[in-house]
Design a protein around this motif. Sequence first.
Motif, short mmCIF file in Angstrom:
data_model
loop_
_atom_site.label_atom_id
_atom_site.label_comp_id
_atom_site.label_asym_id
_atom_site.label_seq_id
_atom_site.Cartn_x
_atom_site.Cartn_y
_atom_site.Cartn_z
N ALA A 90 0.83 -1.20 0.00
CA ALA A 90 0.00 0.00 0.00
C ALA A 90 0.86 1.25 0.00
CB ALA A 90 -0.93 0.03 1.21
N THR A 91 0.33 2.29 -0.61
CA THR A 91 0.84 3.63 -0.42
C THR A 91 -0.08 4.32 0.59
OG1 THR A 91 -0.55 4.51 -2.20
CG2 THR A 91 1.66 3.72 -2.80
N THR A 92 0.24 5.55 0.96
CA THR A 92 -0.66 6.27 1.85
C THR A 92 -2.03 6.44 1.22
OG1 THR A 92 1.21 7.42 2.88
CG2 THR A 92 -0.96 8.42 3.16
N TYR A 93 -2.06 6.64 -0.09
CA TYR A 93 -3.32 6.83 -0.80
C TYR A 93 -4.23 5.61 -0.70
CZ TYR A 93 -6.33 8.13 -4.80
OH TYR A 93 -7.39 8.43 -5.61
N THR A 94 -3.65 4.40 -0.63
CA THR A 94 -4.47 3.18 -0.63
C THR A 94 -4.47 2.47 0.72
OG1 THR A 94 -2.61 1.84 -1.46
CG2 THR A 94 -4.10 2.81 -3.10
N ARG A 95 -4.01 3.13 1.77
CA ARG A 95 -3.86 2.45 3.07
C ARG A 95 -5.19 1.98 3.63
NH1 ARG A 95 -4.06 7.81 3.82
NH2 ARG A 95 -4.87 8.74 5.76
N PHE A 96 -6.24 2.76 3.50
CA PHE A 96 -7.52 2.35 4.07
C PHE A 96 -8.10 1.15 3.32
CE2 PHE A 96 -7.63 6.99 5.31
CZ PHE A 96 -7.39 6.75 6.65
N GLU A 97 -7.88 1.08 2.01
CA GLU A 97 -8.32 -0.08 1.25
C GLU A 97 -7.53 -1.32 1.69
OE1 GLU A 97 -8.10 2.97 -0.03
OE2 GLU A 97 -10.28 3.06 -0.26
#
Length: 219
Positions: free
Chosen positions: A75-82
């Motif tokens: 994950a990147t920070t952009y996709t962390r919640f996913e």
Amino acid sequence: MKITLVQPPKPIHNLQAEEHWELARPFSLFFLASAIETNTEFEVQIIDLENKKYRDVSLENIFLNNDSKIFGITATTYTRFEAVKIARFIKTIQPNSIVVVGGVHFMYCAEDTLSNVPEIDIVVRGEGETTLVELSNAIYRKLGIESIRGITYRKNGKIVFNLERDNFEDLDSLPIYSKFSWEEYPEYLFGYPERIRATSIMSSRGCPFRCVFCSKAGT
């Protein structure tokens, strides 16, 4: 035994923009998969949820019958919640599996991640090829993980940071991953009005510059 490597989807889809965007291959997962399959007893499955074929498919249909022993999520920070959402779902259907996360967000937020997301078991810090091979072999042989560099995990209710792992030096020694088709990840020469087929390669890692906002600065 099987390992599943997962790339989460982007949180927001711009369908109009994506019509003119070619999907980038998940090179990081390709490198990990080839290293694991070459050096362990595990079979590797890659699930790239950025791929349009998964756009309208539920997590239940993707993971419900997946009996992997280990699930690795980048994950990147952009996709962390996913990524966290996927980890939590995996633990509901495979509670005895081991969920490992990596990528530039989790590696810098390892303690926060393990403190707040009990469904995540291990965080890989830094490059993962050697780390995941050693971790997979330890899990397969039911050995301890205390000596594996580059991981953070819980032990007896405490968060443990193992020693750092050096960057991978000899990129030429990494085995090639070839279990994908051009049709799955089509590419064309950039800037040409003609649709000339092409393919990307990754010839180096890191950057010689030292931008303060970049995780790869100076490496």
